[in-house]
Design a protein around this motif. Structure first.
Motif, PDB file in Angstrom:
ATOM      1  N   TYR A 120       0.833  -1.209   0.000  1.00  0.00           N
ATOM      2  CA  TYR A 120       0.000   0.000   0.000  1.00  0.00           C
ATOM      3  C   TYR A 120       0.863   1.251   0.000  1.00  0.00           C
ATOM      4  O   TYR A 120       0.626   2.184  -0.771  1.00  0.00           O
ATOM      5  CB  TYR A 120      -0.909  -0.012   1.225  1.00  0.00           C
ATOM      6  CG  TYR A 120      -1.874   1.157   1.293  1.00  0.00           C
ATOM      7  CD1 TYR A 120      -2.865   1.332   0.331  1.00  0.00           C
ATOM      8  CD2 TYR A 120      -1.806   2.065   2.338  1.00  0.00           C
ATOM      9  CE1 TYR A 120      -3.758   2.384   0.404  1.00  0.00           C
ATOM     10  CE2 TYR A 120      -2.696   3.124   2.425  1.00  0.00           C
ATOM     11  CZ  TYR A 120      -3.670   3.279   1.457  1.00  0.00           C
ATOM     12  OH  TYR A 120      -4.560   4.328   1.545  1.00  0.00           O
ATOM     13  N   LEU A 123       2.655   1.656  -3.445  1.00  0.00           N
ATOM     14  CA  LEU A 123       1.778   2.111  -4.527  1.00  0.00           C
ATOM     15  C   LEU A 123       1.251   3.511  -4.293  1.00  0.00           C
ATOM     16  O   LEU A 123       0.827   4.196  -5.217  1.00  0.00           O
ATOM     17  CB  LEU A 123       0.604   1.132  -4.687  1.00  0.00           C
ATOM     18  CG  LEU A 123       0.977  -0.215  -5.309  1.00  0.00           C
ATOM     19  CD1 LEU A 123      -0.161  -1.212  -5.147  1.00  0.00           C
ATOM     20  CD2 LEU A 123       1.336  -0.053  -6.774  1.00  0.00           C
ATOM     21  N   ASN A 124       1.287   3.985  -3.042  1.00  0.00           N
ATOM     22  CA  ASN A 124       0.787   5.322  -2.727  1.00  0.00           C
ATOM     23  C   ASN A 124       1.910   6.273  -2.359  1.00  0.00           C
ATOM     24  O   ASN A 124       1.673   7.327  -1.787  1.00  0.00           O
ATOM     25  CB  ASN A 124      -0.209   5.249  -1.570  1.00  0.00           C
ATOM     26  CG  ASN A 124      -1.514   4.644  -2.002  1.00  0.00           C
ATOM     27  OD1 ASN A 124      -2.370   5.326  -2.528  1.00  0.00           O
ATOM     28  ND2 ASN A 124      -1.678   3.352  -1.788  1.00  0.00           N
ATOM     29  N   SER A 132       3.937   6.447 -13.883  1.00  0.00           N
ATOM     30  CA  SER A 132       2.930   6.488 -12.834  1.00  0.00           C
ATOM     31  C   SER A 132       1.574   6.944 -13.369  1.00  0.00           C
ATOM     32  O   SER A 132       0.570   6.849 -12.672  1.00  0.00           O
ATOM     33  CB  SER A 132       3.375   7.408 -11.695  1.00  0.00           C
ATOM     34  OG  SER A 132       3.481   8.743 -12.155  1.00  0.00           O
ATOM     35  N   ARG A 143      -1.404   6.412 -10.934  1.00  0.00           N
ATOM     36  CA  ARG A 143      -0.962   5.625  -9.776  1.00  0.00           C
ATOM     37  C   ARG A 143      -0.731   6.501  -8.550  1.00  0.00           C
ATOM     38  O   ARG A 143      -0.883   6.050  -7.417  1.00  0.00           O
ATOM     39  CB  ARG A 143       0.327   4.869 -10.106  1.00  0.00           C
ATOM     40  CG  ARG A 143       0.807   3.982  -8.958  1.00  0.00           C
ATOM     41  CD  ARG A 143       1.936   3.071  -9.372  1.00  0.00           C
ATOM     42  NE  ARG A 143       3.080   3.814  -9.862  1.00  0.00           N
ATOM     43  CZ  ARG A 143       4.174   3.236 -10.364  1.00  0.00           C
ATOM     44  NH1 ARG A 143       4.231   1.921 -10.487  1.00  0.00           N
ATOM     45  NH2 ARG A 143       5.190   3.962 -10.788  1.00  0.00           N
ATOM     46  N   ARG A 146      -4.234   7.320  -7.415  1.00  0.00           N
ATOM     47  CA  ARG A 146      -5.059   6.102  -7.453  1.00  0.00           C
ATOM     48  C   ARG A 146      -6.491   6.418  -7.899  1.00  0.00           C
ATOM     49  O   ARG A 146      -7.448   5.795  -7.460  1.00  0.00           O
ATOM     50  CB  ARG A 146      -5.051   5.392  -6.090  1.00  0.00           C
ATOM     51  CG  ARG A 146      -3.677   4.892  -5.702  1.00  0.00           C
ATOM     52  CD  ARG A 146      -3.674   4.130  -4.407  1.00  0.00           C
ATOM     53  NE  ARG A 146      -4.352   2.852  -4.518  1.00  0.00           N
ATOM     54  CZ  ARG A 146      -3.794   1.754  -5.020  1.00  0.00           C
ATOM     55  NH1 ARG A 146      -2.573   1.781  -5.500  1.00  0.00           N
ATOM     56  NH2 ARG A 146      -4.457   0.610  -5.070  1.00  0.00           N
ATOM     57  N   GLU A 156     -13.193   5.959  -8.320  1.00  0.00           N
ATOM     58  CA  GLU A 156     -12.245   5.411  -7.356  1.00  0.00           C
ATOM     59  C   GLU A 156     -12.471   3.914  -7.246  1.00  0.00           C
ATOM     60  O   GLU A 156     -13.587   3.464  -7.017  1.00  0.00           O
ATOM     61  CB  GLU A 156     -12.407   6.086  -5.987  1.00  0.00           C
ATOM     62  CG  GLU A 156     -11.991   7.553  -5.992  1.00  0.00           C
ATOM     63  CD  GLU A 156     -11.930   8.137  -4.598  1.00  0.00           C
ATOM     64  OE1 GLU A 156     -11.713   7.363  -3.646  1.00  0.00           O
ATOM     65  OE2 GLU A 156     -12.094   9.359  -4.470  1.00  0.00           O
ATOM     66  N   ALA A 159      -8.434  -1.166  -3.578  1.00  0.00           N
ATOM     67  CA  ALA A 159      -7.016  -1.444  -3.798  1.00  0.00           C
ATOM     68  C   ALA A 159      -6.764  -2.552  -4.816  1.00  0.00           C
ATOM     69  O   ALA A 159      -5.974  -2.389  -5.753  1.00  0.00           O
ATOM     70  CB  ALA A 159      -6.347  -1.790  -2.465  1.00  0.00           C
ATOM     71  N   PHE A 162      -7.764  -1.542  -8.450  1.00  0.00           N
ATOM     72  CA  PHE A 162      -6.815  -0.609  -9.055  1.00  0.00           C
ATOM     73  C   PHE A 162      -5.516  -1.304  -9.418  1.00  0.00           C
ATOM     74  O   PHE A 162      -4.959  -1.109 -10.509  1.00  0.00           O
ATOM     75  CB  PHE A 162      -6.535   0.560  -8.112  1.00  0.00           C
ATOM     76  CG  PHE A 162      -5.634   1.598  -8.720  1.00  0.00           C
ATOM     77  CD1 PHE A 162      -6.174   2.674  -9.402  1.00  0.00           C
ATOM     78  CD2 PHE A 162      -4.252   1.493  -8.641  1.00  0.00           C
ATOM     79  CE1 PHE A 162      -5.351   3.624  -9.995  1.00  0.00           C
ATOM     80  CE2 PHE A 162      -3.418   2.421  -9.231  1.00  0.00           C
ATOM     81  CZ  PHE A 162      -3.983   3.495  -9.904  1.00  0.00           C
ATOM     82  N   ASN A 163      -5.000  -2.136  -8.507  1.00  0.00           N
ATOM     83  CA  ASN A 163      -3.717  -2.792  -8.751  1.00  0.00           C
ATOM     84  C   ASN A 163      -3.776  -3.736  -9.945  1.00  0.00           C
ATOM     85  O   ASN A 163      -2.821  -3.835 -10.725  1.00  0.00           O
ATOM     86  CB  ASN A 163      -3.269  -3.541  -7.506  1.00  0.00           C
ATOM     87  CG  ASN A 163      -2.964  -2.597  -6.350  1.00  0.00           C
ATOM     88  OD1 ASN A 163      -2.847  -1.393  -6.529  1.00  0.00           O
ATOM     89  ND2 ASN A 163      -2.855  -3.153  -5.161  1.00  0.00           N
TER      90      ASN A 163
END
Length: 232
Positions: A120, A123-124, A132, A143, A146, A156, A159, A162-163
């Motif tokens: 997490y 990626l953040n 990105s 990225r 997100r 949105e 997690a 999105f991944n």
């Protein structure tokens, strides 16, 4: 700065045990035994991980997860005393990032905590490269924030969604097997849970495709896996 964890579980003995282990690893832990209070805390504070029990008084874990996913992509590790596989699948499809069935080994839980927080925060984290932000016709995947823009409308994703999308879109034209997707996103050995991955792909298509039944972006390669269309 220490990572912050929200623990939502009505088993006070278990909470005391987990707090001891987590604080020994320098995590900052906030605890509540009530689902409604857990949602309120998740709305008010920023956490790096939520450990969430399914069987809660008042508002069960699945409903708590549903509310959390409306406001945050924070990773969620679900705990339950139930053993039915459908509970695991339902939890993961609802937006959980990982799942442990009670009783469990605390060392295993700690390993999953470290893994989820590491992924997490990576990626953040700070912008890592021009890669990105991925742009396609009618679709922009950022990225750093997100956030995904679909035909100029921001959406949105939680997690895992999105991944998976970012991984596919980062390899346009490449056929990626379910095993490759699972091991990249879950960061653990393949669990042969094809239905779980198929569920995430189905949800992604509903979000980003104009016609989910005739997908433009995420294409199925029968018997193998999926490919992100490099022609868009």
């Amino acid at each position: 700065m220490s990572s912050r964890i929200l623990l939502i579980d009505d088993d006070t003995d278990l909470c005391h045990l987990l707090i001891r282990y987590l604080e020994n690893e320098h995590f900052v832990v906030e605890v509540t035994h009530d689902g409604h209070q857990g949602v309120a805390l998740a709305r008010k504070e920023a956490y790096d991980l939520i450990i969430l029990d399914v069987m809660l008084p008042g508002l069960d874990g699945f409903l708590v997860l549903e509310e959390v996913r409306k406001i945050s992509a924070v990773p969620v590790l679900m705990l339950t005393a139930k053993t039915e596989s459908t509970d695991k699948v339902n939890g993961l499809r609802a937006g959980a990032d990982d799942y442990l069935t009670k009783p469990f080994d605390v060392e295993e839980l700690m390993a999953r905590v470290f893994s989820l927080i590491r992924r997490y925060t990576t990626l953040n984290g700070q912008p890592q490269s021009s890669g990105s932000r991925l742009s396609f016709k009618g679709l922009v995947i950022d990225r750093d924030t997100r956030i995904v823009h679909v035909r100029d409308e921001p959406i949105e994703l939680h997690a895992k969604e999105f991944n998976i999308l970012f991984y596919l879109a980062s390899n346009p034209g490449t056929i990626l097997t379910k095993q490759q997707i699972y091991e990249e996103v879950w960061q653990e050995p393949y669990a042969y849970d094809d239905n779980n991955i198929m569920g995430y792909i189905s949800k992604l298509r509903k979000y980003i495709e104009a016609d989910p039944n005739q997908p433009l972006y995420i294409q199925t390669v029968k018997g193998v896996g999926y490919r992100f269309n490099r022609e868009v």
